[in-house]
Design an enzyme around this catalytic site. Structure first.
Site, short mmCIF file in Angstrom:
data_model
loop_
_atom_site.label_atom_id
_atom_site.label_comp_id
_atom_site.label_asym_id
_atom_site.label_seq_id
_atom_site.Cartn_x
_atom_site.Cartn_y
_atom_site.Cartn_z
N LYS A 66 0.80 -1.24 0.00
CA LYS A 66 0.00 0.00 0.00
C LYS A 66 0.84 1.28 0.00
O LYS A 66 0.35 2.32 -0.43
CB LYS A 66 -0.96 0.01 1.20
CG LYS A 66 -2.16 -0.91 1.03
CD LYS A 66 -3.13 -0.72 2.18
CE LYS A 66 -4.39 -1.54 1.96
NZ LYS A 66 -5.44 -1.25 2.93
N ASP A 103 -10.27 3.33 1.84
CA ASP A 103 -10.45 2.65 3.14
C ASP A 103 -11.20 3.55 4.14
O ASP A 103 -12.05 3.07 4.89
CB ASP A 103 -9.10 2.25 3.74
CG ASP A 103 -8.49 1.04 3.05
OD1 ASP A 103 -9.24 0.21 2.51
OD2 ASP A 103 -7.25 0.93 3.05
N GLY A 132 -2.13 1.02 8.93
CA GLY A 132 -2.75 1.68 7.79
C GLY A 132 -4.24 1.92 7.98
O GLY A 132 -4.78 2.98 7.63
P1 ATR Z 1 -2.88 -2.51 9.16
O1 ATR Z 1 -1.96 -1.71 8.28
O2 ATR Z 1 -3.63 -3.57 8.44
O3 ATR Z 1 -3.78 -1.63 9.98
P2 ATR Z 1 -0.57 -3.14 10.84
O4 ATR Z 1 0.20 -2.03 10.26
O5 ATR Z 1 0.08 -4.49 10.87
O6 ATR Z 1 -1.98 -3.36 10.16
O7 ATR Z 1 -1.00 -2.72 12.33
C1 ATR Z 1 -1.45 -3.63 13.23
C2 ATR Z 1 -1.86 -2.91 14.51
O8 ATR Z 1 -2.18 -3.89 15.49
C3 ATR Z 1 -0.77 -2.03 15.12
O9 ATR Z 1 -1.37 -0.90 15.70
C4 ATR Z 1 -0.17 -2.96 16.17
O10 ATR Z 1 0.46 -2.31 17.25
P3 ATR Z 1 2.05 -1.92 17.16
O11 ATR Z 1 2.11 -0.72 16.30
O12 ATR Z 1 2.44 -1.69 18.55
O13 ATR Z 1 2.72 -3.13 16.53
C5 ATR Z 1 -1.41 -3.64 16.67
N1 ATR Z 1 -1.10 -4.89 17.35
C6 ATR Z 1 -0.75 -6.08 16.80
N2 ATR Z 1 -0.53 -7.00 17.76
C7 ATR Z 1 -0.75 -6.39 18.96
C8 ATR Z 1 -0.69 -6.81 20.33
N3 ATR Z 1 -0.37 -8.06 20.66
N4 ATR Z 1 -0.99 -5.89 21.29
C9 ATR Z 1 -1.32 -4.62 20.98
N5 ATR Z 1 -1.39 -4.17 19.69
C10 ATR Z 1 -1.11 -5.03 18.71
#
Ligand code: ATR
Length: 278
Positions: A66, A103, A132
């Site tokens: 993206k 989105d 994102g």
């Molecule tokens: P997308 O772009 O699809 O929104 P992403 O960039 O992978 O997905 O973001 C995933 C989100 O889930 C992030 O905000 C991530 O937090 P971090 O920035 O701290 O990594 C959050 N996330 C994933 N696993 C997590 C966990 N175990 N506890 C808290 N937040 C989590």
């Protein structure tokens, strides 16, 4: 001539977008096709060149492309630049390829249609997550005129980067560990993290102090009924699930590629729910 569109990503096999667009193509009797193209990051440039060479009407872009797609396009609109990501590419009348992002539109449209007047947009919103999807949700809510959009994320520096990039003084940040403490302040609480998804830990969040009018939105759609939404239901709060966002974000792309306005109707709801069982 058959108009062609597709989704590119890595992996892309799990995407429901072909189900959605193929449904609308059949419904409106359009001579078009929408496929999947799995492109590993090393093949992004050559893959996109091939789509352009084949005069594709356009394509959707999903993880992990993206952001890396942006410099490969002839232009990226202001909305996609503010969000910092492109999810929809279309060939303009000039034969060039332009990037936009639907989105945020999908997030807001599904919220408006599901929660209707139970959502009070004069109250602040809390966004959980800083990926994102969070960026798109924040921009959409600011553009909808909310007085404040608060972000909370496990890694706070990512929330700070969003605030810096979007540069709107209605954005605030609270520490992840404080997320339960301010629940009463918000008219909307939206989970954009991957927590709650099949294979991930559930989202730990107490809704004890939520006002009765608060809307709880979870963009996770596998499963459709997440532990967050189940907790919201137990508290009698309005729930918005994640599948509708996916269907609504597809509407503007379909119009750009196939020149046909479409709606998220009962038939589409049934087709996507059926596909999710597979
Ligand atoms: P997308 O772009 O699809 O929104 P992403 O960039 O992978 O997905 O973001 C995933 C989100 O889930 C992030 O905000 C991530 O937090 P971090 O920035 O701290 O990594 C959050 N996330 C994933 N696993 C997590 C966990 N175990 N506890 C808290 N937040 C989590």
């Amino acid at each position: 001539m058959t108009r062609k569109a597709c989704i590119i990503g890595w992996p892309v096999q799990q995407s429901l977008s072909p189900i959605i667009h193929t449904y609308w193509l059949a419904k409106h009797g359009i001579d078009g096709e929408y496929g999947r193209l799995a492109l590993e990051p090393e093949r992004l440039v050559s893959g996109v060149e091939a789509l352009k060479g084949d005069r594709y009407a356009g394509f959707n872009v999903t993880m992990p492309h993206k952001q890396t797609i942006m410099p490969l396009l002839d232009s990226v609109d202001e909305l996609a630049n503010r969000i910092g990501a492109v999810n929809t590419v279309y060939m303009g009348e000039d034969g060039r390829y332009h990037g936009t992002n639907t989105d945020g539109y999908g997030f807001l449209e599904h919220l408006k249609q599901s929660a209707k007047d139970r959502w009070n947009r004069e109250r602040p919103a809390l966004i959980l997550g800083a990926g994102g999807a969070a960026r798109a949700a924040v921009v959409a809510l600011l553009d909808a005129g909310l007085p404040r959009v608060t972000i909370t994320n496990r890694s706070q520096d990512k929330a700070e980067k969003i605030a810096e990039h979007i540069a709107d003084n209605r954005i605030s940040i609270i520490p992840w560990s404080d997320r339960d403490r301010h629940v009463a302040d918000f008219g909307l609480i939206a989970n954009t993290t991957s927590l709650g998804m099949i294979g991930s830990a559930p989202l730990e969040m107490s809704l004890e102090d939520a006002q009765p009018t608060t809307v709880i939105y979870d963009i996770v759609y596998k499963p459709l009924s997440t532990t967050l939404l189940q907790a919201a239901e137990r508290h009698g709060l309005t729930c918005v699930d994640g599948l509708g966002m996916l269907m609504h974000q597809a509407v503007p792309g379909f119009k750009l590629w196939f020149d046909q306005g479409v709606t998220v109707d009962d038939g589409l709801q049934a087709a996507t729910r059926e596909a999710m069982k597979c």
